[in-house]
Design a protein around this motif. Structure first.
Motif, PDB file in Angstrom:
ATOM      1  N   GLU A 216       0.816  -1.222   0.000  1.00 11.03           N
ATOM      2  CA  GLU A 216       0.000   0.000   0.000  1.00 11.03           C
ATOM      3  C   GLU A 216       0.847   1.268   0.000  1.00 11.03           C
ATOM      4  OE1 GLU A 216      -2.835   2.511   3.082  1.00 11.03           O
ATOM      5  OE2 GLU A 216      -2.280   0.429   3.555  1.00 11.03           O
ATOM      6  N   ARG A 217       1.870   1.313   0.847  1.00  9.61           N
ATOM      7  CA  ARG A 217       2.598   2.558   1.070  1.00  9.61           C
ATOM      8  C   ARG A 217       3.884   2.684   0.265  1.00  9.61           C
ATOM      9  NH1 ARG A 217       2.249   2.621   7.718  1.00  9.61           N
ATOM     10  NH2 ARG A 217      -0.042   2.507   7.858  1.00  9.61           N
TER      11      ARG A 217
ATOM     12  N   ARG B 143       3.721   6.490  -2.003  1.00 12.50           N
ATOM     13  CA  ARG B 143       2.617   5.721  -2.593  1.00 12.50           C
ATOM     14  C   ARG B 143       2.621   5.859  -4.116  1.00 12.50           C
ATOM     15  NH1 ARG B 143       0.450   7.418   2.413  1.00 12.50           N
ATOM     16  NH2 ARG B 143      -0.479   5.689   3.599  1.00 12.50           N
TER      17      ARG B 143
ATOM     18  N   ARG C 298       0.309   2.633 -11.050  1.00 14.68           N
ATOM     19  CA  ARG C 298       1.400   2.151 -10.193  1.00 14.68           C
ATOM     20  C   ARG C 298       2.095   1.010 -10.875  1.00 14.68           C
ATOM     21  NH1 ARG C 298      -0.835   2.255  -3.953  1.00 14.68           N
ATOM     22  NH2 ARG C 298      -0.974   4.510  -3.769  1.00 14.68           N
TER      23      ARG C 298
END
Length: 332
Positions: A86-87, A225, A332
Motif C-alpha cells: 500500500e505505502r 505511494r 502504479r
C-alpha cells in the motif's frame, strides 16, 4: 569436499562477536548467493555463522507510517506485506521482479543488500578479476562486457550490482541499521554500497564483523505511494536487470509541476545509482515528456560505455522516461 566450521548464533551480539574474532568467518543468511559462490570456488570461508534464525524477521510499523524491516525477513514475505504494497509499491514490485519464487522464499532482506555481482568473470575462478583477487586484473575490460557498468566504473572494475530490492530502497530513502564489534550505527542506504575505485573487492563500507540488523523506511507519504519499479531484462523472469529504474514522485496535480522526485537506477553501476542530476533537473519543472527526457539525458550525460554495453545508455534514458510517465498518469 571443502571443510568449514558452522555455528548457529543465538542472538545478534553473539554472531557479531564470533565473526569479528575470526578473520575468515562470514555470516550466513538465506545462502542464495554465498552457497553458489562456495560451490564455484569464488568464496572459501573457514567458518559460517548462521544468522537466519535470529529474531529479526518482523516488519514493524513506525510512528508516522514508516516501516522497520528486520534483516531476516524473507523477500517473498516482504513483497506480500500489506503495508509495503500500500505505502511503498516500488519496493513490492522490485522484490517480485527478482529471482524466482523459490529463491524469494529463502533470500533475506539483509542478504539481498549484500549480494555480490553476477559478472561472469567474477564467478569464473579461472579468469582474472580484481574483485575476486585484488591486483589480478579485470577480464571484462576488453572482454565480453554486455552487462557491465556505464556509470561510476574504474580501470579496476566494471561490474554492476545485481539487487532489485536495493534500487527501490534507494529511491525510497531507506536507512540501514548495523551492529558491529564497536556497537550499533545507522547509515543511509545511499552510503552503504561503494563504487569500485582502486578497491573493487569492497562492495560496501561495512567492516568485518558488522551485521545488518534492519532496514528502515521513512514515514509513508503521497510520494512513496506514487512510486514504482521497472526492470528491463532479456527474459520475462529469473534474469538480472540490463537496466532498472525505481522512482517516487510528488506532483502538483493542479499545476502539473514536479514538486519533488527520487530516482534510482540498477544495472548501470557498481552500486545502486541515485539519479541526482535527473532529480535536480525535474524539481519545479512541468511534468511533461519533454522534461522527463531532459532529465534522463542530464543523468546519462556522464555515462562511459564500451562497445558491448553502449545500448544501456539509451535504454536507461528511455526507461526513466517511461517510469516517470507511468507515475504522472496515475498508474502504479
Amino acid at each position: 569436499m571443502i571443510p568449514f566450521e558452522y555455528q548457529r548464533a543465538a542472538h545478534a551480539e553473539e554472531a557479531v562477536a564470533t565473526v569479528a574474532a575470526h578473520p575468515h568467518a562470514v555470516f550466513l543468511g538465506g545462502g542464495t548467493n554465498l552457497v553458489d559462490h562456495m560451490k564455484l570456488g569464488v568464496a572459501a570461508p573457514q567458518m559460517l555463522v548462521d544468522v537466519s534464525r535470529l529474531p529479526l524477521a518482523e516488519v514493524e510499523e513506525m510512528r508516522g507510517g514508516g516501516l522497520r524491516i528486520g534483516a531476516t525477513v524473507r523477500n517473498s514475505d516482504l513483497a506480500a506485506h500489506p503495508l509495503v504494497r500500500e505505502r511503498f509499491p516500488a519496493l513490492a514490485r522490485a522484490l517480485l521482479a527478482g529471482a524466482s519464487g523459490q529463491l524469494r522464499n529463502a533470500a533475506t532482506t539483509g542478504g539481498n543488500l549484500l549480494q555480490r555481482t553476477r559478472c561472469r568473470y567474477f564467478q569464473d575462478a579461472t579468469t582474472p578479476c580484481n574483485k575476486r583477487e585484488p591486483g589480478s586484473g579485470c577480464a571484462a575490460i576488453g572482454g565480453w562486457d554486455r552487462y557491465h557498468a556505464v556509470l561510476g566504473a574504474s580501470e579496476h572494475c566494471t561490474a554492476v550490482h545485481p539487487s532489485d530490492m536495493a534500487v527501490a530502497l534507494l529511491a525510497l530513502d531507506a536507512t540501514v541499521h548495523v551492529l558491529g564489534p564497536d556497537g550499533a550505527r545507522t547509515l543511509p542506504l545511499a552510503e552503504l554500497h561503494r563504487l569500485p575505485g582502486d578497491a573493487p573487492e569492497r562492495d560496501t563500507v561495512l567492516a568485518h564483523g558488522e551485521l545488518i540488523t534492519a532496514v528502515e523506511l521513512p514515514p509513508a507519504s503521497g510520494m512513496t505511494r506514487r512510486s514504482t519499479y521497472r526492470k528491463v531484462r532479456e527474459r520475462a523472469s529469473y534474469a538480472f536487470a540490463l537496466v532498472s529504474v525505481a522512482a517516487a514522485l510528488d506532483l502538483d496535480d493542479d499545476a502539473g509541476v514536479v514538486r519533488d522526485v527520487r530516482i534510482a537506477l540498477g544495472g548501470v553501476a557498481h552500486k545502486p545509482w541515485r539519479a541526482e542530476r535527473a532529480e535536480d533537473t525535474l524539481r519545479g519543472a512541468p511534468a511533461t515528456q519533454e522534461s522527463f527526457r531532459r532529465a534522463a539525458e542530464a543523468e546519462m550525460a556522464a555515462a562511459e560505455a564500451r562497445n558491448g554495453n553502449a545500448y544501456k545508455v539509451p535504454l536507461a534514458r528511455n526507461t526513466m522516461v517511461r517510469v516517470l510517465r507511468t507515475l504522472t498518469e496515475g498508474r502504479r
